[in-house]
Every structure is written in C-alpha cells, then in structure tokens.
Scaffold this motif. Structure first.
Motif, PDB file in Angstrom:
ATOM      1  N   SER A 113       0.840  -1.200   0.000  1.00 54.81           N
ATOM      2  CA  SER A 113       0.000   0.000   0.000  1.00 54.81           C
ATOM      3  C   SER A 113       0.877   1.252   0.000  1.00 54.81           C
ATOM      4  CB  SER A 113      -0.943   0.008   1.201  1.00 54.81           C
ATOM      5  OG  SER A 113      -0.181   0.027   2.383  1.00 54.81           O
ATOM      6  N   GLU A 114       2.090   1.156   0.548  1.00 57.10           N
ATOM      7  CA  GLU A 114       3.047   2.264   0.356  1.00 57.10           C
ATOM      8  C   GLU A 114       4.465   1.711   0.309  1.00 57.10           C
ATOM      9  OE1 GLU A 114       3.020   6.664   1.612  1.00 57.10           O
ATOM     10  OE2 GLU A 114       4.297   5.674   3.095  1.00 57.10           O
ATOM     11  N   ILE A 115       5.120   2.001  -0.786  1.00 53.56           N
ATOM     12  CA  ILE A 115       6.485   1.492  -0.994  1.00 53.56           C
ATOM     13  C   ILE A 115       7.408   2.690  -1.195  1.00 53.56           C
ATOM     14  CG2 ILE A 115       7.959   0.278  -2.664  1.00 53.56           C
ATOM     15  CD1 ILE A 115       5.482  -1.498  -3.284  1.00 53.56           C
ATOM     16  N   ASP A 116       8.556   2.682  -0.495  1.00 55.96           N
ATOM     17  CA  ASP A 116       9.568   3.685  -0.842  1.00 55.96           C
ATOM     18  C   ASP A 116      10.449   3.037  -1.907  1.00 55.96           C
ATOM     19  OD1 ASP A 116      11.632   5.423  -1.186  1.00 55.96           O
ATOM     20  OD2 ASP A 116      12.154   5.626   0.929  1.00 55.96           O
ATOM     21  N   LEU A 117      10.218   3.462  -3.135  1.00 57.53           N
ATOM     22  CA  LEU A 117      10.903   2.834  -4.267  1.00 57.53           C
ATOM     23  C   LEU A 117      12.418   2.853  -4.100  1.00 57.53           C
ATOM     24  CD1 LEU A 117      10.274   2.056  -7.546  1.00 57.53           C
ATOM     25  CD2 LEU A 117      11.791   4.011  -7.681  1.00 57.53           C
ATOM     26  N   VAL A 118      12.946   3.976  -3.574  1.00 53.94           N
ATOM     27  CA  VAL A 118      14.401   4.106  -3.453  1.00 53.94           C
ATOM     28  C   VAL A 118      14.918   3.088  -2.437  1.00 53.94           C
ATOM     29  CG1 VAL A 118      16.325   5.652  -2.896  1.00 53.94           C
ATOM     30  CG2 VAL A 118      14.303   6.553  -4.077  1.00 53.94           C
ATOM     31  N   LYS A 119      14.318   3.125  -1.242  1.00 56.30           N
ATOM     32  CA  LYS A 119      14.825   2.289  -0.153  1.00 56.30           C
ATOM     33  C   LYS A 119      14.620   0.797  -0.436  1.00 56.30           C
ATOM     34  CE  LYS A 119      14.356   1.912   4.795  1.00 56.30           C
ATOM     35  NZ  LYS A 119      13.293   2.013   5.749  1.00 56.30           N
ATOM     36  N   ALA A 171      13.465   7.226 -13.412  1.00 57.38           N
ATOM     37  CA  ALA A 171      12.471   6.707 -14.363  1.00 57.38           C
ATOM     38  C   ALA A 171      11.085   6.739 -13.718  1.00 57.38           C
ATOM     39  CB  ALA A 171      12.842   5.287 -14.772  1.00 57.38           C
ATOM     40  N   TYR A 172      10.994   6.292 -12.454  1.00 58.87           N
ATOM     41  CA  TYR A 172       9.692   6.282 -11.774  1.00 58.87           C
ATOM     42  C   TYR A 172       9.201   7.704 -11.494  1.00 58.87           C
ATOM     43  CZ  TYR A 172       9.464   1.303 -11.628  1.00 58.87           C
ATOM     44  OH  TYR A 172       9.371  -0.009 -12.022  1.00 58.87           O
ATOM     45  N   TYR A 173      10.135   8.583 -11.251  1.00 59.49           N
ATOM     46  CA  TYR A 173       9.786  10.010 -11.087  1.00 59.49           C
ATOM     47  C   TYR A 173       9.115  10.491 -12.389  1.00 59.49           C
ATOM     48  CZ  TYR A 173      10.851  14.966  -9.937  1.00 59.49           C
ATOM     49  OH  TYR A 173      10.802  16.305  -9.678  1.00 59.49           O
ATOM     50  N   CYS A 174       9.705  10.138 -13.520  1.00 54.11           N
ATOM     51  CA  CYS A 174       9.109  10.520 -14.815  1.00 54.11           C
ATOM     52  C   CYS A 174       7.750   9.851 -15.011  1.00 54.11           C
ATOM     53  CB  CYS A 174      10.039  10.139 -15.973  1.00 54.11           C
ATOM     54  SG  CYS A 174      11.567  11.087 -16.013  1.00 54.11           S
ATOM     55  N   PHE A 175       7.615   8.576 -14.626  1.00 60.17           N
ATOM     56  CA  PHE A 175       6.329   7.884 -14.821  1.00 60.17           C
ATOM     57  C   PHE A 175       5.211   8.589 -14.052  1.00 60.17           C
ATOM     58  CE2 PHE A 175       8.714   3.558 -15.245  1.00 60.17           C
ATOM     59  CZ  PHE A 175       9.191   3.962 -16.474  1.00 60.17           C
ATOM     60  N   GLU A 227      12.844  15.264  -2.609  1.00 60.31           N
ATOM     61  CA  GLU A 227      14.114  15.956  -2.345  1.00 60.31           C
ATOM     62  C   GLU A 227      15.256  15.314  -3.095  1.00 60.31           C
ATOM     63  OE1 GLU A 227      15.940  17.219   1.491  1.00 60.31           O
ATOM     64  OE2 GLU A 227      13.946  16.614   2.169  1.00 60.31           O
ATOM     65  N   PRO A 228      16.037  16.118  -3.832  1.00 58.78           N
ATOM     66  CA  PRO A 228      17.193  15.512  -4.502  1.00 58.78           C
ATOM     67  C   PRO A 228      18.297  15.163  -3.512  1.00 58.78           C
ATOM     68  CG  PRO A 228      17.110  17.875  -4.931  1.00 58.78           C
ATOM     69  CD  PRO A 228      15.901  17.543  -4.110  1.00 58.78           C
ATOM     70  N   VAL A 287      25.983  13.777  -8.867  1.00 52.08           N
ATOM     71  CA  VAL A 287      24.968  12.793  -9.247  1.00 52.08           C
ATOM     72  C   VAL A 287      23.581  13.364  -8.955  1.00 52.08           C
ATOM     73  CG1 VAL A 287      26.364  10.701  -9.011  1.00 52.08           C
ATOM     74  CG2 VAL A 287      25.210  11.607  -7.008  1.00 52.08           C
ATOM     75  N   TYR A 288      22.586  12.893  -9.722  1.00 51.62           N
ATOM     76  CA  TYR A 288      21.251  13.450  -9.584  1.00 51.62           C
ATOM     77  C   TYR A 288      20.222  12.334  -9.399  1.00 51.62           C
ATOM     78  CZ  TYR A 288      16.794  15.536 -10.973  1.00 51.62           C
ATOM     79  OH  TYR A 288      15.479  15.914 -11.010  1.00 51.62           O
ATOM     80  N   GLY A 289      19.521  12.390  -8.271  1.00 49.18           N
ATOM     81  CA  GLY A 289      18.474  11.410  -7.994  1.00 49.18           C
ATOM     82  C   GLY A 289      17.686  11.851  -6.780  1.00 49.18           C
ATOM     83  N   LEU A 290      16.753  11.006  -6.347  1.00 50.37           N
ATOM     84  CA  LEU A 290      15.894  11.379  -5.225  1.00 50.37           C
ATOM     85  C   LEU A 290      16.304  10.655  -3.954  1.00 50.37           C
ATOM     86  CD1 LEU A 290      12.457  11.098  -7.034  1.00 50.37           C
ATOM     87  CD2 LEU A 290      13.619  13.219  -6.379  1.00 50.37           C
ATOM     88  N   LYS A 291      16.083  11.346  -2.799  1.00 51.79           N
ATOM     89  CA  LYS A 291      16.371  10.690  -1.517  1.00 51.79           C
ATOM     90  C   LYS A 291      15.343   9.587  -1.256  1.00 51.79           C
ATOM     91  CE  LYS A 291      18.617  14.306   1.137  1.00 51.79           C
ATOM     92  NZ  LYS A 291      18.401  15.379   2.090  1.00 51.79           N
ATOM     93  N   GLU A 292      14.094   9.866  -1.573  1.00 47.31           N
ATOM     94  CA  GLU A 292      13.046   8.845  -1.422  1.00 47.31           C
ATOM     95  C   GLU A 292      11.951   9.102  -2.454  1.00 47.31           C
ATOM     96  OE1 GLU A 292      11.388   9.111   2.537  1.00 47.31           O
ATOM     97  OE2 GLU A 292      10.766  11.178   2.257  1.00 47.31           O
TER      98      GLU A 292
END
Ligand code: HEM
Length: 371
Positions: A100-106, A224-228, A356-357, A363-368
């Motif tokens: 029901s809630e997933i932190d994709l990064v972690k 990629a998921y950020y773009c989706f 948050e980046p 490098v460029y990505g998200l913390k979560e």
C-alpha cells in the motif's frame, strides 16, 4: 547560461564550466587535450585508490587496463547476468510486505544495484549497509561552501577511502586463498602486459565499481519512476508494450534526468573551447546534464519523449572513458522495471513527502520516492 556563456570561468571554484552539447562532447572526447588525471596531490602524498583507477588515468595505461577489465562486461557476460538480475529483482519484490506504500528508493532502486555489484565482486550481501555509507560519502559534495563543510567532507571521504581500502585488501587476501567465479578473482589472476595488476590497482578498480555502479543505477531507476508519475500518459503507452518501450524509455530518462550530471578534466595545454581561452592545468567541468538539454542538439529538449530518435545523449560520457558498465546499467534498469510492471502495473506518488534531490552536484536522484 548554456546560451549566454556556454563555457565560463568560475572564480570561486577556480574552474571552467562547459554547458553546451558541443563543448561537453569535445572535452570528453579529446583525450589528447583533456586529461582524466585530476589528482591535486602534493609531493610525497599517497594516491587514493580512485586516483589509481581506470576513470582517473590516461592512455597508454588506460588502454591496457580497460582492455583487461572489459572482459567482465561483454555482451556474452551480460547475457549470463539477465537471469541473476531477474532473481534479485523478484527477491526484492517478494520482500515488499505492504504494497500500500512502498519507498521505491529504499526498497528497490537502491538495494538492487548493490546486490548485483556484490555478486559481481563476490562479496557478501550482508555488507550492503556499509556499501551504502561508503558510496554516499564518495559521491557527496560539501553541504555549503564554508571551509568547515569542505573540511568535514574531506575528513569523511578520507575515512571512507581508508575503510574501503582495508575492506578490499582483506577480501583480496581471502580470494587469493579461495578464488571464486567473481571479478576480483579474475583480476588477481589476470596478466597485464606480462605483469599482474598491483594490489592497489585491483583495490582501486573494486572501489570504482562499487561507487560508479551503485548510486548511478539507483538514480536511473528512481528517476524513471519520477518521470512515470509525472507523465502518466507516457507510462500508459509503456504499459501497452513494455518490451518495446522500456529500452527507449531508459535512454530518454538518461537524457532528461541524467544520473551523472558532470565529469571533470584537466587541460593538458593552452586551448580554446567555444571561444574561452583555457590555460594548461585548468580544470574543466563538462556538464552532461546541461548538454543533454541543449536545444541546439535536441528538438524540444525540455520535453520527455520516449520516441526521440536518434537520442545521442551524453549520460554515459563519450570517448575512451565511456561508461564501462553502461550495458549492465541498461540491463538492470530494464529488468527492474519489467519485473515491477508484472506485479504493480498501477501506482501513484504518495502525498505527504517532499521530492528531495540527494545532496550532490555530481549525481542526480531522489532521496526517497513513496508510491
Ligand atoms: C564511467 C555514468 C553505471 C562502471 C562512467 C562515465 C560516466 C558514467 C558519465 C564517464 C566518466 C568520464 O568520462 O570521466 C554512469 C551512469 C550509470 C553508470 C549514468 C548508470 C545509469 C555503471 C555501472 C558500472 C559502471 C553499473 C559498473 C558496474 C564505470 C566504470 C567507468 C565508468 C568502470 C570508467 C570507465 C573508464 O574510465 O574507462 N560512467 N555509469 N558504471 N563507469 Fe559508469
């Protein structure tokens, strides 16, 4: 900036910045004018393992070392990696107890590349947490430009390099006694122009793989998921034919949200770059993140368009230092997304968390990314 001062001198950092596509490409491609040896070591100071590694050396040494380590990244080797990555992706998906809630990064984009690299290097998965701390510090930038922040960063990076050095020294000693089917055992065994790679060179390469292959691939998958979530209509298009659309999508994510934003070089002699008078010894930072949005090179550069053809982005660099792990990164990202889509084709971004980046200029990505 790209239009008005495509190559500019930054007095504060004492470095040139190249922003436009052509200049960035020239800097990366011209190995005779721009060196990858960025070391600012003083006489008598010891080189860090990264300074001895592939990414920091010039020909002829680079040519020899690259041809040696290339063997671990051929298309044939990649074919063997497919099922192993698929297994790792499914293991992580199985572990997602509460979808029901997933932190994709972690839960997904971070552990997946770490587990793949751990297998490539033949080191235990239980060391994952240490890998994360180490790779975070190596790619971190100072939190601000104050002398304290720079000092803190330098101290932490020194500690990190020391810990990594000790870790891989012990691993190599172990593998000398008990070789396995991993790249460290291959490198221990390998002969380079009649001589073995020195232990420090092997350690440098291991550290480079750990650092170059983790955070970057994590960010590619997260971006990629950020773009989706930002372009749901494009995601719908992908869902209709993931097999056909995912490889194109990955290239466009690499261009549009480049996981590695910049690489630097040192000018070997006086030269002129897009009108700027560069002196021998000057540092030149090539901003691939900017080049990949250059309107002179890409039509509607600020549009996320998975049908873009051709897509000559510079996200993996260009020339002799072109990313060695590019085939692996593409494979990991494609399998990660394809396996995810089979389980969770529908998702949306959770509210109540901020995008948050990660803190880095490089490098460029998200913390979560909560879905
Ligand atoms: C080099 C980006 C994944 C290993 C590079 C360079 C870039 C880059 C821009 C060029 C550096 C330069 O010109 O100075 C990326 C991105 C990745 C990724 C965006 C993921 C999306 C990987 C992976 C590995 C890897 C998975 C290995 C497991 C390397 C190595 C080099 C390199 C060894 C040095 C090559 C040389 O100097 O000849 N990468 N990388 N990278 N990358 Fe990657």
């Amino acid at each position: 900036m790209r239009k008005d001062s495509p190559v500019r001198w930054d007095e504060k950092r004492g470095a040139w910045d190249a922003f436009d596509y052509q200049s960035v490409k020239n800097v990366l491609e011209n190995k005779d004018l721009f060196s990858s040896n960025r070391s600012r070591r003083r006489e008598g100071e010891q080189a860090s393992p990264i300074e001895l590694s592939l990414i920091s050396i010039d020909p002829p040494k680079h040519t020899q070392m690259r041809s040696l380590v290339n063997k671990a990244f051929t298309p044939r080797v990649m074919k063997d990696w497919g099922p192993r990555i698929e297994r790792i992706a499914n293991q992580l998906l199985d572990e997602m107890q509460d979808p029901s809630e997933i932190d994709l990064v972690k839960q997904y984009s971070y552990p997946l590349p770490v587990m793949v690299i751990a297998e490539i290097l033949g080191v235990p998965i239980k060391d994952q947490a240490k890998f994360k701390d180490w790779s975070d510090w190596v790619v971190a930038g100072p939190t601000d430009n104050s002398p304290e922040a720079i000092k803190r960063l330098e101290e932490n990076q020194q500690r990190t390099y020391y810990e990594l050095y000790v870790y891989f020294k012990e691993t190599i000693a172990m593998k000398r006694k008990q070789p396995g089917e991993d790249i460290i055992s291959v490198l221990i065994d390998a002969e380079m122009q009649g001589t073995m790679l020195s232990e420090d060179e092997i350690i440098g390469f291991c550290i480079l793989l750990l650092v170059a292959g983790n955070e970057t691939t994590t960010n590619l998958i997260s971006n990629a998921y950020y773009c989706f979530t930002e372009f749901p209509e494009i995601y719908e298009e992908i869902l209709k034919d993931p097999g056909g659309a995912l490889p194109l999508t990955i290239e466009e994510v690499l261009r549009y949200r480049s996981p590695v934003q910049s690489m630097s070089r040192v000018a070997k002699e006086d030269t002129v770059l897009n009108g700027a008078q560069i002196k021998a010894g000057n540092i030149v930072v090539a901003w691939m993140g900017s080049a990949n949005r250059d309107e002179q090179q890409f039509e509607n550069a600020h549009q996320f368009n998975i049908r873009r053809k051709p897509n000559p982005h510079l996200a993996f660099g260009k020339g002799i230092h072109f990313c060695l792990g590019a085939p692996l990164a593409r494979l990991e990202a494609e399998i990660a997304m394809a396996e995810w889509i089979k389980r969770y084709p529908r998702f949306e971004r959770s509210s109540g968390f901020s995008l948050e980046p990660i803190e880095s200029t490089f490098v460029y990505g998200l913390k979560e990314l909560k879905l």
